[in-house]
Design a protein around this motif. Structure first.
Motif, PDB file in Angstrom:
ATOM      1  N   UNK A   1      40.847  33.743  34.820  1.00 39.12           N
ATOM      2  CA  UNK A   1      42.057  33.503  35.487  1.00 39.12           C
ATOM      3  C   UNK A   1      43.087  34.601  34.940  1.00 39.12           C
ATOM      4  N   UNK A   2      42.809  34.631  33.442  1.00 32.61           N
ATOM      5  CA  UNK A   2      44.092  35.450  32.791  1.00 32.61           C
ATOM      6  C   UNK A   2      43.593  37.025  33.255  1.00 32.61           C
ATOM      7  N   UNK A   3      42.503  37.407  33.443  1.00 35.10           N
ATOM      8  CA  UNK A   3      42.207  38.693  33.928  1.00 35.10           C
ATOM      9  C   UNK A   3      42.516  39.068  35.308  1.00 35.10           C
ATOM     10  N   UNK A   4      42.663  37.927  36.300  1.00 36.17           N
ATOM     11  CA  UNK A   4      43.050  38.049  37.699  1.00 36.17           C
ATOM     12  C   UNK A   4      44.465  38.067  37.677  1.00 36.17           C
ATOM     13  N   UNK A   5      45.116  37.216  36.954  1.00 36.42           N
ATOM     14  CA  UNK A   5      46.621  37.387  36.723  1.00 36.42           C
ATOM     15  C   UNK A   5      47.148  38.746  36.094  1.00 36.42           C
TER      16      UNK A   5
ATOM     17  N   UNK B   1      46.741  41.063  38.965  1.00 40.46           N
ATOM     18  CA  UNK B   1      47.837  41.078  39.861  1.00 40.46           C
ATOM     19  C   UNK B   1      49.185  41.635  39.424  1.00 40.46           C
ATOM     20  N   UNK B   2      49.628  41.129  38.388  1.00 43.00           N
ATOM     21  CA  UNK B   2      50.818  41.533  37.575  1.00 43.00           C
ATOM     22  C   UNK B   2      50.776  43.296  37.561  1.00 43.00           C
ATOM     23  N   UNK B   3      49.603  43.868  37.335  1.00 36.83           N
ATOM     24  CA  UNK B   3      49.673  45.290  37.268  1.00 36.83           C
ATOM     25  C   UNK B   3      49.867  45.814  38.956  1.00 36.83           C
ATOM     26  N   UNK B   4      49.326  45.209  39.797  1.00 39.71           N
ATOM     27  CA  UNK B   4      49.440  45.557  41.193  1.00 39.71           C
ATOM     28  C   UNK B   4      50.881  45.561  41.561  1.00 39.71           C
ATOM     29  N   UNK B   5      51.430  44.313  41.310  1.00 38.33           N
ATOM     30  CA  UNK B   5      52.893  44.287  41.693  1.00 38.33           C
ATOM     31  C   UNK B   5      53.767  45.063  41.068  1.00 38.33           C
TER      32      UNK B   5
END
Length: 226
Positions: free
Chosen positions: A4-8, A11-15
């Motif tokens: 979950x942390x890796x996914x978040x 996602x933050x990096x993509x944003x």
């Protein structure tokens, strides 16, 4: 780090990357990117010249230009580069920092470009003329402008740190690396090897820091498309 942390984090990096891309697209970068384009065209001509003359490298051809091309070659100093790595590193900095152009009026930015380019090239030549044992010296490249833009982004970023966009934050980070590079160069070269001081980088950075320290927004602070 769990899934979950890796996914978040991803996602933050993509944003963040998406925000940078949107801000870049809406920023005024035409003058800086035009200078970068002219630099690429000049380098292609350098490569062609080296090929046609049978010289082993672009650097050798550029040295020949300075020896036999007359004083007019010095007018090209800003755009000449000694090889692909020299060119690509300078282009990368210019492209990343091009949006800093939007903080100036068109005339103000041209004044900044001319001042930074002239001062950095002059400083580079002065160091070589003062300390080089060679009778003929050449100092060229557009990196002085890149260091000036980095210095500007850093000084402005410190002053307006509470309202920086993501794009300006990235530019300020580039400015920090420019400052560290200049400090490292001075520490390594002085006092025993002053010829190794890159006067162009030093003076370009100083010009940018001064302008960024004195800069005032024309009206409301520049805002980017979020």
């Amino acid at each position: 780090m769990d899934g979950d942390e890796a996914t978040a984090s991803s996602d933050d990096l993509r944003e963040f990357a998406g925000t940078l891309a949107r801000q870049y697209r809406t920023a005024h970068t035409q003058t800086t990117l035009t200078l970068a384009f002219v630099t690429v065209v000049v380098f292609i001509l350098q490569v062609a010249g080296a090929t046609l003359t049978g010289l082993p490298s672009v650097r050798s051809f550029t040295a020949l230009l300075y020896l036999e091309g007359g004083r007019s070659v010095y007018l090209l100093s800003l755009f000449l580069h000694r090889g692909p790595l020299h060119l690509l590193s300078n282009l990368l900095v210019l492209v990343v920092l091009a949006p800093q152009e939007r903080h100036f009026s068109p005339g103000g930015y041209w004044a900044f470009v001319v001042t930074a380019a002239t001062a950095s090239l002059a400083a580079g030549y002065l160091v070589l003329l003062q300390f080089s044992p060679e009778p003929n010296v050449a100092f060229y490249g557009i990196s002085g402008l890149g260091y000036a833009l980095g210095g500007f982004a850093l000084a402005r970023g410190i002053r307006f740190r509470h309202t920086l966009t993501e794009l300006d934050t990235l530019a300020a980070v580039v400015g920090i690396t420019s400052l560290l590079d200049v400090v490292w160069n001075l520490a390594a070269a002085l006092p025993d090897a002053p010829l190794a001081v890159n006067g162009g980088h030093l003076v370009g950075l100083v010009v940018g820091l001064l302008v960024g320290s004195l800069w005032r927004p024309a009206s409301a602070p520049v805002r980017d498309d979020q």
